[in-house]
Design an enzyme around this catalytic site. Sequence first.
Site, PDB file in Angstrom:
ATOM      1  N   ASP A 182       0.822  -1.202   0.000  1.00 35.60           N
ATOM      2  CA  ASP A 182       0.000   0.000   0.000  1.00 35.60           C
ATOM      3  C   ASP A 182       0.866   1.267   0.000  1.00 35.60           C
ATOM      4  OD1 ASP A 182      -2.790   1.225   0.568  1.00 35.60           O
ATOM      5  OD2 ASP A 182      -1.514   2.096   2.128  1.00 35.60           O
ATOM      6  N   THR A 224       0.254   4.379   0.745  1.00 32.14           N
ATOM      7  CA  THR A 224       0.184   5.278   1.902  1.00 32.14           C
ATOM      8  C   THR A 224       0.925   4.674   3.098  1.00 32.14           C
ATOM      9  OG1 THR A 224      -1.921   6.133   1.108  1.00 32.14           O
ATOM     10  CG2 THR A 224      -1.369   6.586   3.396  1.00 32.14           C
ATOM     11  N   HIS A 226       5.474   4.822   6.680  1.00 30.94           N
ATOM     12  CA  HIS A 226       6.611   4.079   7.249  1.00 30.94           C
ATOM     13  C   HIS A 226       7.918   4.837   7.015  1.00 30.94           C
ATOM     14  CE1 HIS A 226       9.168   0.418   7.990  1.00 30.94           C
ATOM     15  NE2 HIS A 226       9.935   1.024   7.087  1.00 30.94           N
ATOM     16  N   GLU A 227       8.140   5.253   5.778  1.00 26.58           N
ATOM     17  CA  GLU A 227       9.391   5.958   5.459  1.00 26.58           C
ATOM     18  C   GLU A 227       9.463   7.286   6.210  1.00 26.58           C
ATOM     19  OE1 GLU A 227      11.679   4.292   3.955  1.00 26.58           O
ATOM     20  OE2 GLU A 227      10.374   2.646   3.351  1.00 26.58           O
ATOM     21  N   HIS A 246      10.893   6.858   9.575  1.00 28.84           N
ATOM     22  CA  HIS A 246      12.364   6.903   9.648  1.00 28.84           C
ATOM     23  C   HIS A 246      12.852   8.342   9.812  1.00 28.84           C
ATOM     24  CE1 HIS A 246      12.976   2.716   9.003  1.00 28.84           C
ATOM     25  NE2 HIS A 246      12.558   2.683   7.745  1.00 28.84           N
ATOM     26  N   ASP A 288      13.411   0.239  11.809  1.00 24.71           N
ATOM     27  CA  ASP A 288      12.545  -0.836  11.329  1.00 24.71           C
ATOM     28  C   ASP A 288      12.261  -1.848  12.429  1.00 24.71           C
ATOM     29  OD1 ASP A 288      12.073  -0.217   8.558  1.00 24.71           O
ATOM     30  OD2 ASP A 288      14.200  -0.632   8.222  1.00 24.71           O
TER      31      ASP A 288
HETATM   32 ZN    ZN Z   1      11.967   0.970   6.975  1.00 23.80          ZN
END
Ligand code: ZN
Length: 196
Positions: free
Chosen positions: A115, A117, A122-123, A126, A132
């Site tokens: 997905d 979005t 997630h990015e 960071h 992670d």
């Molecule tokens: Zn990641």
Amino acid sequence: MSKRTAVMAALVPALLATTVGLTPAHATPRAPAAVVTLTYDASAAGPWSDSIAQAVRNWNDAVHNVRLEPAGSSGSADYVYEATSGWPEATLGPIFPGGYGDVQLGQQAVNEGYDATRITAHETGHILGLPDDYSGPCSELMSGHGPGTSCTNAKPDAAEAAQVDSNYAAGLAAAHRPRHQVVIDVWSGRTRTGSH
Ligand SMILES: [Zn+2]
């Protein structure tokens, strides 16, 4: 690089001056730190713009000590989103104003069925300093590809939001950090074999 360095050199004192200026003379030493505003440039993110807008909303709804906003001009952004043909990757923050973060929104993860979005959120995690946690559940953002393509959750869970708030709890006072590393996310459920 020299242009950005010049921008940073101009920006940082201005931000610090603003922060100092906002503090009343009679403020107690324990007064809460100001919210950190991080600006981003999505002008090179093409088809990801809706995903970026939603991911930013999700983060802004979940955290209190940092706020993500579009930059007034691309040259002044604290981090950038850009569309790429490879795997997603991002600078591991926490990024602070005057720093530089890069989110590469890799088409290869979308091609694998993930997905857009969730990938973007997630990015962005960071950028905000979260590592992670691929073995985590779908309710976590930082589990990334771990829960599989059926997982479309694009909101941080309470622990992730709390960690980000902690990363920015000291406001701009925490801005001087060591050099950032880059996290590359292979959003694939396939087992990798061979020497590739
Ligand atoms: Zn990641």
